[in-house]
Write an enzyme that holds these catalytic residues in place. Structure first.
Site, PDB file in Angstrom:
ATOM      1  N   HIS A   1      -7.528  -0.576   5.552  1.00 30.74           N
ATOM      2  CA  HIS A   1      -6.443   0.262   6.076  1.00 30.74           C
ATOM      3  C   HIS A   1      -6.210   1.433   5.114  1.00 30.74           C
ATOM      4  O   HIS A   1      -6.133   2.587   5.522  1.00 30.74           O
ATOM      5  CB  HIS A   1      -5.200  -0.594   6.224  1.00 30.74           C
ATOM      6  CG  HIS A   1      -4.015   0.131   6.755  1.00 30.74           C
ATOM      7  ND1 HIS A   1      -3.973   0.659   8.027  1.00 30.74           N
ATOM      8  CD2 HIS A   1      -2.808   0.433   6.185  1.00 30.74           C
ATOM      9  CE1 HIS A   1      -2.798   1.257   8.212  1.00 30.74           C
ATOM     10  NE2 HIS A   1      -2.082   1.135   7.111  1.00 30.74           N
TER      11      HIS A   1
ATOM     12  N   ASP B   1      -0.220  -4.087   6.094  1.00 26.13           N
ATOM     13  CA  ASP B   1      -0.898  -3.541   7.281  1.00 26.13           C
ATOM     14  C   ASP B   1      -2.358  -3.980   7.330  1.00 26.13           C
ATOM     15  O   ASP B   1      -3.192  -3.315   7.949  1.00 26.13           O
ATOM     16  CB  ASP B   1      -0.832  -2.005   7.282  1.00 26.13           C
ATOM     17  CG  ASP B   1       0.544  -1.497   7.684  1.00 26.13           C
ATOM     18  OD1 ASP B   1       1.432  -2.324   7.942  1.00 26.13           O
ATOM     19  OD2 ASP B   1       0.722  -0.263   7.725  1.00 26.13           O
TER      20      ASP B   1
ATOM     21  N   ASP C   1       5.950   4.188   4.942  1.00 30.87           N
ATOM     22  CA  ASP C   1       6.751   3.169   5.624  1.00 30.87           C
ATOM     23  C   ASP C   1       6.642   1.812   4.916  1.00 30.87           C
ATOM     24  O   ASP C   1       7.205   0.816   5.390  1.00 30.87           O
ATOM     25  CB  ASP C   1       6.383   3.062   7.118  1.00 30.87           C
ATOM     26  CG  ASP C   1       4.946   2.683   7.360  1.00 30.87           C
ATOM     27  OD1 ASP C   1       4.070   3.113   6.587  1.00 30.87           O
ATOM     28  OD2 ASP C   1       4.679   1.938   8.322  1.00 30.87           O
ATOM     29  N   HIS C   2       5.969   1.790   3.773  1.00 33.59           N
ATOM     30  CA  HIS C   2       5.925   0.595   2.928  1.00 33.59           C
ATOM     31  C   HIS C   2       6.412   0.905   1.509  1.00 33.59           C
ATOM     32  O   HIS C   2       6.997   0.052   0.851  1.00 33.59           O
ATOM     33  CB  HIS C   2       4.496   0.021   2.894  1.00 33.59           C
ATOM     34  CG  HIS C   2       4.050  -0.440   4.240  1.00 33.59           C
ATOM     35  ND1 HIS C   2       4.043  -1.764   4.620  1.00 33.59           N
ATOM     36  CD2 HIS C   2       3.659   0.266   5.330  1.00 33.59           C
ATOM     37  CE1 HIS C   2       3.657  -1.855   5.894  1.00 33.59           C
ATOM     38  NE2 HIS C   2       3.418  -0.632   6.341  1.00 33.59           N
TER      39      HIS C   2
ATOM     40  N   HIS D   1       1.309   3.888   2.020  1.00 29.43           N
ATOM     41  CA  HIS D   1       1.949   4.561   3.155  1.00 29.43           C
ATOM     42  C   HIS D   1       3.472   4.496   3.012  1.00 29.43           C
ATOM     43  O   HIS D   1       4.025   3.475   2.617  1.00 29.43           O
ATOM     44  CB  HIS D   1       1.495   3.938   4.485  1.00 29.43           C
ATOM     45  CG  HIS D   1       0.075   4.260   4.822  1.00 29.43           C
ATOM     46  ND1 HIS D   1      -0.688   3.481   5.661  1.00 29.43           N
ATOM     47  CD2 HIS D   1      -0.731   5.284   4.428  1.00 29.43           C
ATOM     48  CE1 HIS D   1      -1.893   4.018   5.779  1.00 29.43           C
ATOM     49  NE2 HIS D   1      -1.949   5.110   5.031  1.00 29.43           N
TER      50      HIS D   1
ATOM     51  N   HIS E   1       0.831  -1.216   0.000  1.00 26.88           N
ATOM     52  CA  HIS E   1       0.000   0.000   0.000  1.00 26.88           C
ATOM     53  C   HIS E   1       0.853   1.247   0.000  1.00 26.88           C
ATOM     54  O   HIS E   1       2.075   1.186   0.088  1.00 26.88           O
ATOM     55  CB  HIS E   1      -1.010  -0.016   1.158  1.00 26.88           C
ATOM     56  CG  HIS E   1      -0.420   0.042   2.537  1.00 26.88           C
ATOM     57  ND1 HIS E   1       0.384  -0.941   3.064  1.00 26.88           N
ATOM     58  CD2 HIS E   1      -0.532   0.982   3.511  1.00 26.88           C
ATOM     59  CE1 HIS E   1       0.740  -0.625   4.292  1.00 26.88           C
ATOM     60  NE2 HIS E   1       0.202   0.559   4.587  1.00 26.88           N
TER      61      HIS E   1
ATOM     62  N   HIS F   1       4.552  -5.310  10.263  1.00 25.23           N
ATOM     63  CA  HIS F   1       5.092  -4.692  11.487  1.00 25.23           C
ATOM     64  C   HIS F   1       5.278  -5.728  12.595  1.00 25.23           C
ATOM     65  O   HIS F   1       4.556  -6.732  12.654  1.00 25.23           O
ATOM     66  CB  HIS F   1       4.130  -3.622  12.042  1.00 25.23           C
ATOM     67  CG  HIS F   1       4.063  -2.381  11.211  1.00 25.23           C
ATOM     68  ND1 HIS F   1       4.867  -1.290  11.416  1.00 25.23           N
ATOM     69  CD2 HIS F   1       3.271  -2.074  10.156  1.00 25.23           C
ATOM     70  CE1 HIS F   1       4.572  -0.338  10.531  1.00 25.23           C
ATOM     71  NE2 HIS F   1       3.598  -0.793   9.750  1.00 25.23           N
TER      72      HIS F   1
HETATM   73 ZN    ZN Z   1      -0.016   1.541   6.535  1.00 28.38          ZN
END
Ligand code: ZN
Length: 343
Positions: A187, A211, A134-135, A132, A130, A249
């Site tokens: 999400h 996530d 941090d991905h 975001h 996705h 995570h």
């Molecule tokens: Zn995320």
């Protein structure tokens, strides 16, 4: 100079605001939430914020990463979780017979590159769950480092710097690595998970769940209703029980504390919490778990259970079954968000 200083103040202010909003989560849908979330997801300010987390993690773990790196090996299949930032995982998946490797969500290029260099691996493709940062925050850098590398992402999510569009039920093949894409909105609106077929390696199927689902948890519903999220969770519940879950995570301990709080008589949750605590004492990765296990303790996969409805206070409502399950999911989410701050 004054202009520069002004810009710096605004940037720091926005960063701070974004951080505050993303971590402390004012009520989803509130104007403050919408502004912060839009800044985080739609602008590269979110990437700055993520890079700041990476620096923080470097100091906190003295460059060693939040978890130790240990591969899981089947017959010719190797899966290596790579610790990034404060609690993220990327995955390096290798078909050892053809020496073909793909990466899932390698958002911190330097941490991942160290592993690739040590293993002498050139990645063929990147699978991005996705948008975001941090991905997805490493995608641009990977394209710069490896000319022609394919970056798979869902256009519905507007995944930054992806080169290949993917959609529900797409099949992706790299050597003997065969993945099915499942869209799992909730999400984010275009979140996807990747299911690796295990049979070429006499291995169980492996779900790279980003996530969407964590060990004993699920992602926050930033971009959908509980009913949509529920639908996406049910998609996972239909996979075979032996499916291994590889999440984005390391949240297991916190999630299991919450699971035990919600269902104090759930033996499975208690036993898993003890196991996870022991693993974390030596900084071991807590994944994978199996889908069969998750069904016994993951609150977000248990919203149809009477014990869960009683725990979140929806057991006496007169809603239809679908509405009741969605409401149970929403209440479970609310309780989890509050619970976290008490720890
Ligand atoms: Zn995320």
């Amino acid at each position: 100079m004054a202009q520069l200083a002004g810009a710096a103040v605004v940037t720091i202010g926005l960063l701070f605001g974004t951080r505050y909003i993303y971590k402390r989560m004012p009520k989803a849908g509130s104007p403050l939430f919408k502004v912060g979330y839009a800044l985080y997801t739609n602008t590269r300010l979110g990437l700055l914020y993520y890079k700041n987390d990476v620096r923080k993690a470097y100091r906190k773990y003295q460059g060693e990463g939040h978890s130790l790196i240990e591969p899981t090996v089947f017959n010719g299949l190797r899966i290596l979780p790579i610790a990034m930032s404060l609690d993220n995982y990327s995955y390096l998946i290798t078909d050892e017979r053809s020496n073909i490797s793909v990466l899932v969500d390698p958002s911190e290029p330097n941490a991942v590159q160290r592993v690739l260099d040590a293993e002498r691996i050139t990645p063929t493709a990147i699978l991005c769950t996705h948008k975001h940062w941090d991905h997805s925050g490493g995608n641009r850098e990977w394209k710069r480092r490896y000319d022609g590398i394919r970056v798979y992402g869902n256009p519905v999510d507007n995944v930054p710097d992806h080169t290949q569009d993917i959609a529900d039920n797409d099949m992706l093949e790299f050597g003997a690595l065969q993945f099915t894409v499942y869209t799992t909105p909730g999400h984010t609106v275009g979140h996807v998970v990747f299911l690796l077929e295990g049979s070429p390696f006499s291995a169980p199927p492996c779900l790279f769940s980003g996530d969407h689902i964590f060990l004993a948890g699920a992602g926050r519903m930033f971009e959908s209703t509980p009913a949509t999220m529920l639908n996406s969770l049910e998609k996972v519940l239909q996979l075979s029980d032996d499916t291994l879950i590889w999440p984005g995570h390391e949240y297991a301990e916190d999630n299991l504390q919450f699971a035990c709080h919600l269902e104090p008589n759930n033996r499975s949750a208690q036993e898993k919490l003890q196991l996870v605590k022991d693993l974390r004492k030596s900084r071991k990765c807590t994944s994978p778990s199996t889908l069969a296990e998750e069904k016994t303790y993951n609150p977000f996969l248990r919203v149809t259970e009477a014990s869960m409805m009683a725990a979140v206070g929806t057991d006496k409502s007169d809603l239809s079954a679908d509405e009741l399950h969605a409401e149970t999911l929403q209440q479970c989410r609310n309780m989890k968000d509050k619970f976290k701050y008490k720890l």
